[in-house]
Design an enzyme around this catalytic site. Structure first.
Site, PDB file in Angstrom:
ATOM      1  N   LYS A  33      -1.735 -16.534   3.446  1.00  0.00           N
ATOM      2  CA  LYS A  33      -2.535 -17.569   2.796  1.00  0.00           C
ATOM      3  C   LYS A  33      -2.961 -18.620   3.808  1.00  0.00           C
ATOM      4  CE  LYS A  33      -1.124 -18.372  -1.410  1.00  0.00           C
ATOM      5  NZ  LYS A  33      -0.022 -18.835  -2.300  1.00  0.00           N
ATOM      6  N   ARG A 103       2.135 -24.766  -1.469  1.00  0.00           N
ATOM      7  CA  ARG A 103       1.981 -23.341  -1.807  1.00  0.00           C
ATOM      8  C   ARG A 103       2.751 -22.437  -0.858  1.00  0.00           C
ATOM      9  NH1 ARG A 103      -4.407 -22.570  -1.599  1.00  0.00           N
ATOM     10  NH2 ARG A 103      -3.943 -20.777  -2.958  1.00  0.00           N
ATOM     11  N   GLY A 112       2.698 -13.710  -7.050  1.00  0.00           N
ATOM     12  CA  GLY A 112       3.498 -14.280  -8.127  1.00  0.00           C
ATOM     13  C   GLY A 112       4.995 -14.274  -7.878  1.00  0.00           C
ATOM     14  N   MET A 114       6.674 -15.839  -5.361  1.00  0.00           N
ATOM     15  CA  MET A 114       7.224 -17.110  -4.874  1.00  0.00           C
ATOM     16  C   MET A 114       6.485 -18.267  -5.541  1.00  0.00           C
ATOM     17  SD  MET A 114       8.025 -16.300  -0.935  1.00  0.00           S
ATOM     18  CE  MET A 114       6.323 -16.044  -0.614  1.00  0.00           C
ATOM     19  N   ARG A 347      -7.967 -12.872   0.799  1.00  0.00           N
ATOM     20  CA  ARG A 347      -7.129 -11.839   1.428  1.00  0.00           C
ATOM     21  C   ARG A 347      -7.777 -10.487   1.149  1.00  0.00           C
ATOM     22  NH1 ARG A 347      -2.555 -13.108  -2.867  1.00  0.00           N
ATOM     23  NH2 ARG A 347      -3.531 -12.209  -4.693  1.00  0.00           N
ATOM     24  N   HIS A 469      13.000  24.834  -5.922  1.00  0.00           N
ATOM     25  CA  HIS A 469      11.985  25.893  -5.921  1.00  0.00           C
ATOM     26  C   HIS A 469      10.784  25.488  -6.770  1.00  0.00           C
ATOM     27  CE1 HIS A 469      10.143  29.660  -7.411  1.00  0.00           C
ATOM     28  NE2 HIS A 469      10.293  30.034  -6.157  1.00  0.00           N
ATOM     29  N   SER A 801       2.021  31.579  15.265  1.00  0.00           N
ATOM     30  CA  SER A 801       1.986  30.679  14.120  1.00  0.00           C
ATOM     31  C   SER A 801       3.424  30.299  13.807  1.00  0.00           C
ATOM     32  CB  SER A 801       1.343  31.379  12.922  1.00  0.00           C
ATOM     33  OG  SER A 801       1.352  30.510  11.818  1.00  0.00           O
ATOM     34  N   CYS A 869       2.175  27.446   9.796  1.00  0.00           N
ATOM     35  CA  CYS A 869       1.830  27.847   8.437  1.00  0.00           C
ATOM     36  C   CYS A 869       2.941  27.520   7.443  1.00  0.00           C
ATOM     37  CB  CYS A 869       1.506  29.339   8.388  1.00  0.00           C
ATOM     38  SG  CYS A 869       2.878  30.379   8.899  1.00  0.00           S
ATOM     39  N   TYR A 889      -4.451  24.513  15.091  1.00  0.00           N
ATOM     40  CA  TYR A 889      -4.711  24.236  13.676  1.00  0.00           C
ATOM     41  C   TYR A 889      -3.391  24.068  12.941  1.00  0.00           C
ATOM     42  CZ  TYR A 889      -3.268  29.033  12.818  1.00  0.00           C
ATOM     43  OH  TYR A 889      -2.520  30.162  12.755  1.00  0.00           O
TER      44      TYR A 889
HETATM   45  P1  ADP Z   1      -0.214 -17.579  -5.844  1.00  0.00           P
HETATM   46  O1  ADP Z   1       0.095 -17.069  -4.472  1.00  0.00           O
HETATM   47  O2  ADP Z   1       0.852 -17.308  -6.844  1.00  0.00           O
HETATM   48  O3  ADP Z   1      -1.602 -17.233  -6.269  1.00  0.00           O
HETATM   49  P2  ADP Z   1      -1.245 -20.099  -5.036  1.00  0.00           P
HETATM   50  O4  ADP Z   1      -0.553 -20.892  -3.980  1.00  0.00           O
HETATM   51  O5  ADP Z   1      -2.428 -19.344  -4.587  1.00  0.00           O
HETATM   52  O6  ADP Z   1      -0.174 -19.170  -5.708  1.00  0.00           O
HETATM   53  O7  ADP Z   1      -1.633 -21.138  -6.148  1.00  0.00           O
HETATM   54  C1  ADP Z   1      -1.596 -20.967  -7.527  1.00  0.00           C
HETATM   55  C2  ADP Z   1      -2.898 -21.417  -8.157  1.00  0.00           C
HETATM   56  O8  ADP Z   1      -3.170 -22.793  -7.880  1.00  0.00           O
HETATM   57  C3  ADP Z   1      -4.086 -20.661  -7.687  1.00  0.00           C
HETATM   58  O9  ADP Z   1      -4.947 -20.406  -8.768  1.00  0.00           O
HETATM   59  C4  ADP Z   1      -4.729 -21.573  -6.697  1.00  0.00           C
HETATM   60  O10 ADP Z   1      -6.090 -21.347  -6.568  1.00  0.00           O
HETATM   61  C5  ADP Z   1      -4.447 -22.938  -7.288  1.00  0.00           C
HETATM   62  N1  ADP Z   1      -4.388 -23.966  -6.260  1.00  0.00           N
HETATM   63  C6  ADP Z   1      -3.540 -23.974  -5.209  1.00  0.00           C
HETATM   64  N2  ADP Z   1      -3.786 -25.035  -4.419  1.00  0.00           N
HETATM   65  C7  ADP Z   1      -4.816 -25.708  -4.956  1.00  0.00           C
HETATM   66  C8  ADP Z   1      -5.533 -26.889  -4.595  1.00  0.00           C
HETATM   67  N3  ADP Z   1      -5.244 -27.565  -3.503  1.00  0.00           N
HETATM   68  N4  ADP Z   1      -6.541 -27.293  -5.388  1.00  0.00           N
HETATM   69  C9  ADP Z   1      -6.827 -26.598  -6.496  1.00  0.00           C
HETATM   70  N5  ADP Z   1      -6.193 -25.486  -6.920  1.00  0.00           N
HETATM   71  C10 ADP Z   1      -5.187 -25.040  -6.143  1.00  0.00           C
HETATM   72 MG    MG Z   2      -3.077 -17.342  -4.974  1.00  0.00          MG
END
Ligand code: ADP
Ligand code: MG
Ligand code: MG
Length: 915
Positions: A33, A103, A112, A114, A347, A469, A801, A869, A889
């Site tokens: 990220k 984040r 989702g 962490m 990503r 088998h 072979s 083979c 081959y």
């Molecule tokens: P995940 O990896 O679980 O998607 P994120 O860190 O991307 O967690 O964030 C969760 C949500 O919060 C995402 O929808 C992201 O776009 C939003 N978000 C994160 N940081 C900001 C920010 N600075 N301003 C607005 N929305 C944010």
């Molecule tokens: Mg995200």
């Protein structure tokens, strides 16, 4: 100077320099990220100002008994200060407050798994400032109550339900349908409720110091690396535990500031089909996870064209820039704040196999990537999933819900099969002949069940594992197969099976999902896969062939092929050969002739031949078999016109063609007891012959070339049949290239004994027919002695072979069946073997022998044609090895051919000689 733990988004160059310039390392340091936010900043896209605390800091924190490493917090504060300047706001300032998100983000995306906290920096004081500044108190109080909720759940470990209940109560009281219907006053009251919840659960108030919020949130994200969810996700995805997560502090932008604001997630192409064009969803007046959470129904991104035309236009431009930049389909998070677009994440997007292939091929067409890049992007497993029919996912869910689940076992061979259940091979064959779709259900299978397996659409067994088998044969034939469904009991007398309380009678319908190992009662609809209709896959594999065929794809000693591997197929029947060719096979590497002896109509003649007392009697029976053999070869040569066809002379020990000794003995005894005389004498003769052929270790006994030497009449007939067929086919205008393969050679003397006798017949037939064909005589290398004396053997054999199944058995001294049944699994579990050597070539032992064999062989015969083979010929890792040691081959089952074509190209790309 203290270590640098914190990088601003604008400091990517510095971070990259620290890790030696490599992008993968940058991803490791800053997390996916953080690195991608910094990268988007670098190429001038609108990213809110932010900083990244490195994964090194996380590891130091966790190693340090959950204490920030020295200097880290000061650096975080200093960078925050810079961000204040960039954003023109101040953290904690009640007049013009800066808010940030905190984040998580590791090297590999763990969606989702962490934690993330939004709206950090809001307090009783700053919320008022924000309300005034934005002239939008409703928004300010909504942001505040979200912070308390998010912070409470993520940082303070308060169950989210506590907050959700309070929210529901507030909505109910206000008569509001959705969150957005709550007024500023109602949200303010809700924030008050939330703070009471914090007080009640923790015994202290929600922190009113923004810096305390920030430091606690940073710690919480660090700790979430070791959260239960994250740890088990890493186990499953085989992500190492020592990577750590980075923490990103990002200036908040707000999608919840009214009707010109919104937030969304999008892919630059359709992740399910790969179709070009932005694909995603958004919500007006919403924040963060609202889109994913499903509280409100989001709209398709395309409708943004009407609702927010300016931002939409810019969004499309950015998507194009990102694809050009990353040369891959992107998965994007964005937010629009009062008409202004901000990028919050990008990503490489996850996608289905079909989408992966389409995107790779399309991107070559768009000049974004070259063919080799496209070829390295697609995995062999992805190609594989495209070739098998699959169940409609929703239909499967519905079946599950309707209580139609039958059993679960090992997913031995992928694909979806629907058919009527039969419990023995003959019945399966008979019913299939009548036109029924058949599922063969057995406790386990044996070689004499194969005709039933061929007739069946799918196979389900209650015993055995992934290398049983049933599993091996099913994969060979591309039949969906589930083995070891141990809840299943088959009652052969009552002709029914019972499993998990469900009863299925013989003839009733079931559905078998070989990809997941499940079986269901009834017919679940499937979606078919036709190779030639999968245009993108066909194109990709044509490129693969081209890359493998490039001269100079390999460099090696003299006599070593300079192009990469070709892919041939193992096929015993013309229909297999046609399928193989359709899949792109460039030859037949193994046609096993013993199948031809097993056919019902021929078996009596074969048995008569075996039981013959004199050579004349034997020849007489063989003369009857000859036309059958000839017609088998005929179809094969026709199907493979222009390409080489390797036919292996008879290999198995003769007892396999005779009835089972125990059963026969029982029959004879019963007849005697009951005083039945009719047919008794014949049965006793057969029994005596079976006893005479008994060997204590038949796999190492009278078979292969040894059988040909002891009983040459059989192979003489085979060679005659195959050259007659080849000449006949040539007379009809086809172009046959027969290659005769002698199995199980151990010493050159064996070849010297038998091969000239056979070549004489070949020449004789060609003379009789007045044709000169392009043909070869060669041998299988299955015995270690043959491998290490290859120099001598290559004097006679024009091609080798590798029969890697036998070669592996004899190199390890394992009998495969016994090993897989008794100890192989344990060996792999205990790490005594790194993997099952019958599936993937053991490079150090078996592979080394192959390497020596090729080198010695080519020393005495430069240009010696070498193939493989065994089952390994379809295994990507083994294919790579074959490329490295100089095989010409690999030959595998027809259904593995597409996978092998990709693997061969990937090996060529990976090991291209340095220019
Ligand atoms: P995940 O990896 O679980 O998607 P994120 O860190 O991307 O967690 O964030 C969760 C949500 O919060 C995402 O929808 C992201 O776009 C939003 N978000 C994160 N940081 C900001 C920010 N600075 N301003 C607005 N929305 C944010
Ligand atoms: Mg995200
Ligand atoms: Mg063999």
């Amino acid at each position: 100077m203290a270590k640098k733990w914190v990088y601003l988004f604008g400091e990517l160059d510095q971070a990259q320099k620290y890790v030696g310039g490599d992008w993968q390392n940058a991803l490791g340091l800053l997390g996916g990220k953080g690195a991608n936010l910094a990268e988007m900043t670098r190429i001038g896209l609108p990213v809110p100002p932010g900083l990244t605390v490195t994964s090194e800091a996380c590891n130091a924190y966790l190693a340090n008994g959950n204490k920030f490493p020295e200097g880290m917090w000061d650096q975080e504060l200093e960078a925050l200060h810079t961000i204040e300047g960039l954003a023109g706001k101040k953290f904690g300032d009640s007049a013009n407050p800066l808010l940030v998100s905190c984040r998580s983000g590791a090297k590999f995306s763990m969606p989702g798994m962490m934690d993330t906290v939004l709206n950090i920096g809001l307090t009783d004081a700053t919320v008022e400032g924000l309300a005034k500044l934005t002239e939008n108190p409703r928004f300010a109080w909504d942001a505040y109550r979200r912070l308390i909720q998010g912070f409470g759940a993520v940082v303070l470990d308060i169950p989210d339900e506590a907050f959700e209940e309070a929210l529901d109560a507030a909505k109910k009281q206000a008569g509001a349908k959705e969150d957005v219907d709550l007024t500023a006053g109602q949200l303010k009251a809700l924030a008050g409720e939330y703070r009471k919840i914090v007080q009640k659960h923790k015994g202290f108030d929600f922190p009113q110091n923004p810096l305390e919020q920030l430091s606690l949130a940073t710690e919480a994200v660090f700790r979430s690396w070791n959260g239960r969810k994250a740890v088990s996700y890493r186990r499953h995805e085989e992500i190492p535990d020592n990577l750590g997560t980075a923490v990103n502090i990002v200036t908040m932008v707000f999608g919840n500031m009214g009707s010109t604001s919104g937030t969304g997630v999008a892919f630059t192409r359709n992740p399910s089909t790969g179709e070009k064009g932005v694909w995603g969803e958004y919500l007006i007046n919403a924040q963060g996870e609202d889109v994913v959470a499903g509280i409100r129904t989001p709209k398709k991104v395309a409708t943004m064209a009407d609702e927010l035309p300016e931002a939409y236009k810019q969004f499309l431009e950015i998507c194009a820039i990102l694809e050009k930049h990353y040369k891959n389909m992107q998965d994007i998070e964005f937010t629009i704040e009062r008409g202004r677009l901000w990028m919050l994440q990008t990503r490489n997007g996850k996608r289905t196999s079909a989408a992966e292939i389409k995107i790779a091929v399309d991107m070559v067409g768009e000049n974004l990537i070259d063919r080799k890049t496209a070829l390295t992007r697609v995995t062999p497993a992805q190609v594989n999933t495209l070739l098998h029919p699959q169940f409609d996912a929703n239909a499967k869910k519905a079946a599950q819900a309707a209580g139609k689940f039958l059993a679960k076992g090992v997913n031995a061979s992928p694909g979806a099969a629907v058919g009527q259940v039969y419990f023995d091979a003959d019945l399966c064959e008979a019913k299939a002949k009548e036109g029924q779709a058949v599922i063969m259900v057995r406790p386990f299978t044996k070689p004499d069940d194969v005709h039933g397996m061929i007739a069946a659409k799918g196979i389900l067994t209650s015993e055995g594992g992934a290398t049983s088998h049933a599993a091996v044969v099913a994969r060979q034939f591309g039949k969906p197969c589930v083995v070891g469904a141990s809840s299943m009991r088959i009652d052969f007398d009552a002709r029914k099976l019972t499993s998990n309380g469900v009863v299925v009678k013989e003839g009733e319908w079931i559905s078998v999902d070989g990809a997941t190992g499940e079986a269901f009662v009834g017919q679940i609809p499937t979606v078919a896969a036709k190779f030639e209709e999968q245009k993108d896959l066909v194109t990709l594999l044509q490129w693969a062939d081209g890359v493998a065929a490039e001269p100079g794809a390999r460099s090696g000693p003299a006599g070593y092929p300079s192009r990469g591997l070709m892919v041939w197929a193992n096929a015993d029947y013309p229909s297999d050969a046609r399928r193989a060719r359709n899949f792109g096979a460039q030859g037949i590497g193994l046609c096993r002739t013993e199948h031809m002896f097993f056919e019902q109509s021929r078996l009596p003649i074969v048995q008569r031949m075996i039981l013959a007392k004199t050579s004349e009697e034997r020849t007489e029976a063989l003369n009857e078999l000859l036309p059958f053999q000839r017609s088998d070869f005929d179809g094969l040569f026709e199907a493979m016109t222009g390409l080489p066809v390797i036919i292996r002379l008879i290999d198995p020990p003769l007892h396999e063609f005779l009835p089972d000794e125990e059963a026969l003995q029982e029959e004879v005894t019963t007849m005697k007891v009951l005083g039945k005389t009719e047919g008794l004498a014949e049965k006793e003769t057969v029994l005596a012959a079976v006893k005479g052929l008994h060997e204590s270790n038949p796999m190492m006994g009278l078979r292969g070339i040894r059988l040909s030497i002891v009983m040459p009449e059989i192979v003489q007939m085979q060679v005659r049949a195959l050259f007659e067929a080849a000449c006949d086919v040539a007379a009809r205008g086809f172009d046959p290239h027969p290659e005769v393969m002698i199995p199980l050679t151990g010493t050159v003397k064996e070849l010297e004994y038998i091969q000239p006798k056979l070549e004489v017949i070949a020449k004789q037939v060609m003379q009789e027919k007045g044709r000169q064909l392009d043909y070869k005589f060669g041998t299988m290398i299955e015995i270690p002695r043959a491998a290490v004396t290859a120099g001598e053997i290559a004097r006679l054999a024009v091609f080798f072979s590798f029969g890697t199944n036998d070669l592996t058995q004899m190199t390890y001294g394992y009998s495969r069946d016994d090993a897989e049944r008794n100890f192989l699994l344990k060996y792999v579990e205990e790490g005594i073997l790194p993997f099952n050597p019958f599936q993937t070539i053991d490079r150090d032992g078996v592979g080394r022998l192959m390497d020596i064999c090729i080198q010695e062989g080519r020393k005495s015969r430069p240009g010696l044609e070498v193939g493989i083979c065994g089952e390994h010929g379809g295994d990507p890792n083994s294919i790579e090895w074959c490329h490295l040691i100089g095989n010409n081959y690999v030959s595998c089952s027809p259904f593995r051919v597409p996978v092998a074509r990709l693997a061969a190209a990937q090996a060529a790309i990976k090991h291209a000689p340095k220019k």
